[in-house]
Structure formats: C-alpha cells, structure tokens
Write a protein that holds these residues in place. Structure first.
Motif, PDB file in Angstrom:
ATOM      1  N   MET A 282      -3.410 -34.715  19.350  1.00 51.12           N
ATOM      2  CA  MET A 282      -3.112 -33.284  19.400  1.00 51.12           C
ATOM      3  C   MET A 282      -2.264 -32.838  18.217  1.00 51.12           C
ATOM      4  N   PHE A 283      -1.367 -33.697  17.750  1.00 52.43           N
ATOM      5  CA  PHE A 283      -0.493 -33.284  16.650  1.00 52.43           C
ATOM      6  C   PHE A 283      -1.252 -33.122  15.346  1.00 52.43           C
ATOM      7  N   VAL A 284      -2.418 -33.743  15.211  1.00 49.87           N
ATOM      8  CA  VAL A 284      -3.267 -33.450  14.056  1.00 49.87           C
ATOM      9  C   VAL A 284      -3.622 -31.972  14.048  1.00 49.87           C
ATOM     10  N   MET A 285      -3.907 -31.458  15.224  1.00 54.17           N
ATOM     11  CA  MET A 285      -4.264 -30.044  15.373  1.00 54.17           C
ATOM     12  C   MET A 285      -3.035 -29.151  15.215  1.00 54.17           C
ATOM     13  N   MET A 286      -1.923 -29.567  15.813  1.00 47.07           N
ATOM     14  CA  MET A 286      -0.729 -28.732  15.782  1.00 47.07           C
ATOM     15  C   MET A 286      -0.131 -28.633  14.383  1.00 47.07           C
ATOM     16  N   ASN A 287      -0.132 -29.731  13.625  1.00 44.61           N
ATOM     17  CA  ASN A 287       0.439 -29.685  12.285  1.00 44.61           C
ATOM     18  C   ASN A 287      -0.368 -28.779  11.366  1.00 44.61           C
ATOM     19  N   ALA A 288      -1.687 -28.820  11.506  1.00 38.88           N
ATOM     20  CA  ALA A 288      -2.517 -27.907  10.728  1.00 38.88           C
ATOM     21  C   ALA A 288      -2.226 -26.461  11.129  1.00 38.88           C
ATOM     22  N   ALA A 289      -2.030 -26.251  12.438  1.00 40.18           N
ATOM     23  CA  ALA A 289      -1.773 -24.893  12.925  1.00 40.18           C
ATOM     24  C   ALA A 289      -0.433 -24.363  12.433  1.00 40.18           C
ATOM     25  N   ARG A 290       0.572 -25.228  12.267  1.00 40.02           N
ATOM     26  CA  ARG A 290       1.900 -24.756  11.886  1.00 40.02           C
ATOM     27  C   ARG A 290       1.927 -24.189  10.468  1.00 40.02           C
ATOM     28  N   LEU A 291       1.203 -24.783   9.537  1.00 38.92           N
ATOM     29  CA  LEU A 291       1.124 -24.195   8.205  1.00 38.92           C
ATOM     30  C   LEU A 291       0.420 -22.847   8.281  1.00 38.92           C
ATOM     31  N   HIS A 292      -0.616 -22.754   9.101  1.00 41.68           N
ATOM     32  CA  HIS A 292      -1.335 -21.490   9.222  1.00 41.68           C
ATOM     33  C   HIS A 292      -0.470 -20.420   9.885  1.00 41.68           C
ATOM     34  N   VAL A 293       0.418 -20.816  10.798  1.00 39.11           N
ATOM     35  CA  VAL A 293       1.328 -19.836  11.396  1.00 39.11           C
ATOM     36  C   VAL A 293       2.319 -19.333  10.347  1.00 39.11           C
ATOM     37  N   ALA A 294       2.792 -20.216   9.476  1.00 35.73           N
ATOM     38  CA  ALA A 294       3.646 -19.771   8.373  1.00 35.73           C
ATOM     39  C   ALA A 294       2.916 -18.750   7.507  1.00 35.73           C
ATOM     40  N   LEU A 295       1.648 -19.011   7.235  1.00 31.47           N
ATOM     41  CA  LEU A 295       0.849 -18.069   6.446  1.00 31.47           C
ATOM     42  C   LEU A 295       0.604 -16.775   7.203  1.00 31.47           C
ATOM     43  N   GLN A 296       0.511 -16.855   8.537  1.00 28.32           N
ATOM     44  CA  GLN A 296       0.438 -15.621   9.326  1.00 28.32           C
ATOM     45  C   GLN A 296       1.686 -14.782   9.079  1.00 28.32           C
ATOM     46  N   GLY A 297       2.855 -15.433   9.069  1.00 22.59           N
ATOM     47  CA  GLY A 297       4.088 -14.705   8.814  1.00 22.59           C
ATOM     48  C   GLY A 297       4.083 -14.037   7.457  1.00 22.59           C
ATOM     49  N   ILE A 298       3.650 -14.763   6.436  1.00 25.97           N
ATOM     50  CA  ILE A 298       3.588 -14.198   5.087  1.00 25.97           C
ATOM     51  C   ILE A 298       2.612 -13.028   5.046  1.00 25.97           C
ATOM     52  N   GLY A 299       1.447 -13.219   5.648  1.00 27.57           N
ATOM     53  CA  GLY A 299       0.441 -12.158   5.635  1.00 27.57           C
ATOM     54  C   GLY A 299       0.890 -10.921   6.383  1.00 27.57           C
ATOM     55  N   LEU A 300       1.499 -11.100   7.550  1.00 28.34           N
ATOM     56  CA  LEU A 300       1.958  -9.951   8.328  1.00 28.34           C
ATOM     57  C   LEU A 300       3.075  -9.198   7.607  1.00 28.34           C
ATOM     58  N   LEU A 301       3.967  -9.920   6.942  1.00 23.21           N
ATOM     59  CA  LEU A 301       5.018  -9.254   6.173  1.00 23.21           C
ATOM     60  C   LEU A 301       4.404  -8.478   5.012  1.00 23.21           C
ATOM     61  N   ASP A 302       3.388  -9.046   4.385  1.00 30.07           N
ATOM     62  CA  ASP A 302       2.700  -8.339   3.305  1.00 30.07           C
ATOM     63  C   ASP A 302       2.012  -7.085   3.836  1.00 30.07           C
ATOM     64  N   ALA A 303       1.417  -7.177   5.026  1.00 31.28           N
ATOM     65  CA  ALA A 303       0.779  -6.006   5.624  1.00 31.28           C
ATOM     66  C   ALA A 303       1.800  -4.904   5.879  1.00 31.28           C
ATOM     67  N   ALA A 304       2.972  -5.300   6.397  1.00 27.72           N
ATOM     68  CA  ALA A 304       4.031  -4.312   6.638  1.00 27.72           C
ATOM     69  C   ALA A 304       4.509  -3.706   5.322  1.00 27.72           C
ATOM     70  N   TRP A 305       4.671  -4.556   4.313  1.00 30.70           N
ATOM     71  CA  TRP A 305       5.130  -4.074   3.011  1.00 30.70           C
ATOM     72  C   TRP A 305       4.128  -3.110   2.394  1.00 30.70           C
ATOM     73  N   GLN A 306       2.847  -3.433   2.463  1.00 33.96           N
ATOM     74  CA  GLN A 306       1.830  -2.535   1.889  1.00 33.96           C
ATOM     75  C   GLN A 306       1.902  -1.155   2.524  1.00 33.96           C
ATOM     76  N   LYS A 307       2.054  -1.108   3.834  1.00 30.45           N
ATOM     77  CA  LYS A 307       2.149   0.189   4.504  1.00 30.45           C
ATOM     78  C   LYS A 307       3.406   0.938   4.062  1.00 30.45           C
ATOM     79  N   ALA A 308       4.539   0.238   4.033  1.00 30.72           N
ATOM     80  CA  ALA A 308       5.800   0.885   3.683  1.00 30.72           C
ATOM     81  C   ALA A 308       5.816   1.330   2.222  1.00 30.72           C
ATOM     82  N   GLU A 309       5.302   0.501   1.344  1.00 34.49           N
ATOM     83  CA  GLU A 309       5.270   0.848  -0.082  1.00 34.49           C
ATOM     84  C   GLU A 309       4.401   2.081  -0.314  1.00 34.49           C
ATOM     85  N   ALA A 310       3.235   2.140   0.339  1.00 35.47           N
ATOM     86  CA  ALA A 310       2.355   3.301   0.183  1.00 35.47           C
ATOM     87  C   ALA A 310       3.026   4.561   0.711  1.00 35.47           C
ATOM     88  N   TYR A 311       3.653   4.455   1.876  1.00 38.29           N
ATOM     89  CA  TYR A 311       4.327   5.616   2.462  1.00 38.29           C
ATOM     90  C   TYR A 311       5.475   6.085   1.579  1.00 38.29           C
TER      91      TYR A 311
END
Length: 576
Positions: A282-311
């Motif tokens: 299972m940890f093979v799956m979880m370790n791969a998922a944890r990097l992707h969750v970090a990237l989710q954080g980066i992507g979501l912050l970028d999405a928030a920034w794009q909206k705020a910067e445009a506004y």
C-alpha cells in the motif's frame, strides 16, 4: 475566470533552472525524450486542461455528485471529459511501454496532475490514484492479477480506489478490522466497512478496482498483521461483486468528487503481495499519492493567485500611495494591484508557488533517477531525496494552499466571500489536502522521528550539503542560503542530542522542524531561479524580492522555536 496552465513558465523552471531534459536523457528509458517532445506534451496538456477540464469546475462544485439507490451520478460533463482523458492517452504518460504506456518521465505526469488539480480538483480526484495503483499492482501483484487488471488500470479504462480508513481507525491503521478469509481457490472473501473513500462509486468507468486493507483470521495484531486485497466492483465474469456504496459525504468542498462510505459483504477479492505485508504494498501507492497531493497544493494556490491577480488588475479603488507608476503612462494609480498591501499578498503567494514548484519538479526528476539511473550511488541519493523531501512538500504546500488561498480571497474583499467570484471554492477545496494521504502532523513526525533522527541526521545533512554545493558562494544571496543550510544541519545535530532525554520533544517540534526545512529549500530554490532568470525580468524578480522580505524571516522564528525547546531539555537535564 477559469484556471489556465502556463507551459512556458514550467519550461523555464525545467530547462533554465533544473536542466531537467539533459538529466532525464541520461537515463536509458528516456534517451529519445528530447526538449521538443517534452515541450509538445506540456503544450498539449495545457490545452486539454484549459479547454476541457477547467470549464467544468464551477458546475461540478455547484451541482456536485448525486447519490441514489447505491449509485453515484457525477456532475454534467464529467463522463465525457473523463472519456476524452482516457482516449487522449493521458493516464499512460509514464506507464511502461510493455504495459501499454508511453514510457515518458514521471515529471511530465506530475505537471499534468498539478494543472488538472488547479483547474478542477473535484474531477481530478477520480484519476488521481491511477499511477499509484498501477505501480502497486505492477510490483506486488501476482501474474494472474496483473494479466487481468494491470492493462485496464494503466490505460485508465478502470479506475482504482484506496480503501484504508475505518470509522474507529483514522490514521491508526493498526486498528483496521475489515476481515479477509482465504478460499480454496486462492481468492479471499472481504467483509467490513470503509469510510472517506474517494470515488468509491461513480459512473466514469465501467469497473472500479478497490485496493482494500484487511486482516486475515490468524494475522497478528497491529499494522504488521494487515494484508492488501484487490476487490473489483465487477468480477471477471461481469457479475456485480458484493461491494456497496452506502452513502456519500456532504463535504465542505470537493463537491465534484464522491467521498463514499463503502461496505464489503464477503466480497470476492485476491491478495496483492504477501499475507500480512499489505502496508508494504500500500505504501507504494501512498508515497506516489503524497507527491501528487503536494502538487495539488501548488496548483490550487496558483489557481487562487490567478483569480486574485486578474481581479486586482481590474478593480479600481482609492489611489495607491507613492509615486505614479511609470508603466501606467500617467493614468491614476487606482487599481488595487498598485496598492502595497495587495502587492505583498500577490507577490508572496507567487514566491511560494514558483519556489515550491521547483522543489516538486526536482523531486519528480529524482523519482525517475531512483528507478532508472545505472549508477547505484545516484539511485541512493535520489531515493534519499524523495524520502526526505516528499513529506516536507506534502505538508508545507498544502498548508500554504489553504492559507494562501485565504489571503488571495482577501484581495477580493467582500466579493471574495460570495460564490460569484469563485475564489471561495478554491479555499474550500484546498482544505482537505492538509488532511488526506496522512495529515500534515503525521508528515512532520514521519520526517523528523522516522527519517532524520534514526541516523543521527546524517541523511538530511548529506542532502543539505548537496544543495549547498549547487550554490555559488561568490554571490552574496547564495552565500546567505549556504549559511542557512549550515544552521539547519547544526539544528539536526542539536535535536539528535536532545531527543533521547525527552521522548516528547521531537513530536512537539516536528511541525516547526519541517517548516524550517521547507523555508531553507525555498531559499535554495529562489537562489537557483534568480541566477537563471533574465536580469530585470519582473516576472521573477518581484516574487524573489517578496520571498526574501516577507517569507524568509520565518526561518529564524522556526529555528529559534526548535533550538529553545532543545535548550529547555538540556537545562532540565543539568538541574536533575
């Protein structure tokens, strides 16, 4: 506005800063993956995400998933979008060619999923576990299981789930009670309940492959007695298995993703890997998922920034203090983008996004190095990097996603608090990333207690020396980063000496330690970015300045917290 990927910025970080294409071409499987191919993949991924996935984000949140008679109906457009995702070959980017994949670097898949999460986090939850399940089955599954399920998972034709959590056992997997009984034909019958199962039921794929943590009758207690079973929604003969979705959660965010309560009633399954060694698989799956969750954080912050910067560039309020901006041609400085308080928010979030991206992209490169480099020492260094940096990224990037999105909402004022702006959805969707795939507190404990202290900080020290040696001491800014890396190395020694005298100490300061590691790595990242960026390019110089002014001072704060805690332990020892 919808999120828009920016492949040119990703290419700058990959090519000019990391020299990633050359590093990847040195690995045998990617010898033919040149700059042009990588650029083409990123450009096409950006178009796919912007044109097909991002437009479904708002309606996916507002309409959400519907549950009726044990079935889940995903929001309008999701089924067609997922079909296009599979037909476009996007799930197979980094799948091995012998398994029907394209054999491209994990780096490209990582960037794709960062953009998917930024554009439509709810949609992306469904395919988010594809590659982790593929790796788990590929490395631990029997030949029969791989023949029956690996091609369908690799292609995305069948979607997987990860069934860990039970109502009484959250992060303490040793309390799992779901039972599995071995049958004469080698299969198992799985009985029990699981909660918080992302995409446990949906209408996107004809079959759903559940990977279920369970316990055999004679298994030892605790986590060492857990096994992992593959339990499909539909059996090989097409009949429905005894797997049921009892309900879906009404959540704060992620309305486009069904979070399910699942029941297994003596459902047919097969063990993946050895009995009682399910966590290893299972940890093979979880370790791969944890990097992707970090990237989710980066992507979501970028999405928030794009909206705020445009506004900020369209909202006019009172005149900003200071001289008339020369770039505005004399026009009154009444856009809120010109106000120092708003610029601080926007440039600070940009500093987090770009710095964290560089670290995450390097981690994705290191995943490929760890798998494919012919030099054993290079593989060992890459594995050390991934083990130490992945929990740092997961915790720090998801925390910043939520708090940074809240700051971006502030740019909108009252308009951000109402749904029309869309920024509040990012805030709601981002919050869960701090919880799932191991809470951020667990990530910090994993880093300090399980990875740094057991070897006396030697592994972390070696990683920090590696970063130090990539910097140029003749440049003042880079010499300052080297000094901070040395402070962090010494902090590891201090903790190693103090921890034996107080068992609670490392658990108390784990969050602060992880944070100071992330800040040091961000300082390294911005030193590298500034060296590569064109002189005077405000796109990079403004967030670089914001990082030094508004983010980096936290380094001394967190360092001091940990040092003082260690000093208190030493003082108690001396007084005893």
């Amino acid at each position: 506005m919808n999120y828009t990927p920016r492949p040119d910025e990703a290419r700058f970080l990959l090519n000019a800063v990391l020299d990633a294409p050359a590093r990847l071409r040195a690995l045998a499987p990617f010898a033919e993956v040149d700059d042009a191919l990588q650029a083409q993949v990123l450009d096409e991924a950006g178009k796919f995400v912007a044109e097909l996935i991002a437009p479904l984000n708002r309606s996916g949140d507002e309409i959400g998933c519907r549950f009726a008679d044990g079935e889940v109906i995903t929001p309008p457009g999701f089924r067609d979008a997922y079909k296009a995702f599979v037909e476009g070959g996007w799930p197979t980017l980094s799948v091995a060619p012998e398994d029907g994949g394209q054999g491209l670097p994990a780096l490209l898949e990582a960037i794709l999923f960062e953009w998917l999460s930024a554009a439509n986090h709810g949609f992306t939850m469904a395919p988010g576990l594809l590659h982790g399940a593929y790796e788990c089955l590929k490395h631990h599954g029997s030949e029969a299981l791989k023949a029956g399920y690996l091609p369908k998972i690799a292609s995305g034709e069948w979607l997987p789930t990860m069934c860990l959590t039970e109502a009484h056992a959250g992060s303490d997997l040793g309390q799992v009670r779901t039972r599995a009984v071995v049958q004469a034909d080698g299969s198992v019958r799985v009985t029990g309940g699981k909660i918080f199962i992302s995409s446990g039921e949906h209408d996107l794929s004809e079959n759903i492959v559940h990977l279920v943590l369970c316990r055999l009758p004679d298994a030892p207690a605790g986590p060492k007695g857990l096994s992992l079973a593959l339990v499909p929604k539909r059996l090989p003969d097409g009949t429905r298995n005894a797997v049921h979705c009892e309900r879906i959660e009404e959540k704060m965010g992620l309305h486009g993703s069904a979070t399910c309560t699942m029941r297994f009633d003596a459902a047919t399954g097969w063990l993946i890997g050895e009995a009682n060694r399910g966590l290893a698989a299972m940890f093979v799956m979880m370790n791969a998922a944890r990097l992707h969750v970090a990237l989710q954080g980066i992507g979501l912050l970028d999405a928030a920034w794009q909206k705020a910067e445009a506004y900020a560039h369209e909202r006019r309020q009172m005149r900003a203090p200071g001289p008339e901006p020369a770039s505005r041609g004399g026009e009154a400085a009444d856009l809120i983008a010109e106000h120092p308080a708003m610029r601080r928010i926007l440039d600070t979030q940009r500093a987090w996004i770009d710095g964290a991206r560089l670290i995450a992209y390097r981690t994705a490169v290191q995943l490929d190095v760890a798998r494919h480099d012919g030099d054993a020492r290079a593989r060992e260094r890459a594995q050390r990097w991934c083990a130490l940096v992945t929990p740092v990224l997961k915790a720090a990037c998801t925390q910043q996603a939520f708090h940074g999105a809240s700051d971006c909402l502030q740019v909108f004022g009252g308009h951000g608090y109402v749904r029309e702006s869309g920024i509040e959805q990012v805030l709601r969707d981002a919050r869960v990333t701090m919880i799932y795939e191991g809470t951020n507190e667990i990530q910090a404990i994993d880093l300090l207690v399980r990875k740094v202290l057991p070897d006396g900080g030697a592994g972390m020290s070696a990683l920090l020396i590696e970063l130090r040696d990539e910097l140029d001491a003749s440049r003042e800014a880079e010499a300052d980063v080297q000094r901070r890396l040395a402070q962090l190395r010494y902090l590891g020694t201090t903790l190693t000496m103090a921890a034996p005298a107080d068992a609670a100490l490392p658990f108390e300061v784990a969050d602060d330690y992880l944070r100071v590691v992330m800040l040091a790595m961000l300082a390294w990242a911005w030193a590298r970015i500034e060296r590569a960026a064109p002189a005077g390019d405000a796109r990079w110089s403004r967030p670089a300045a914001a990082f030094r002014r508004w983010v980096l001072p936290e380094f001394e704060l967190r360092l001091g917290i940990v040092k003082r805690a260690c000093e208190a332990v030493s003082a108690r020892q001396a007084a005893a």
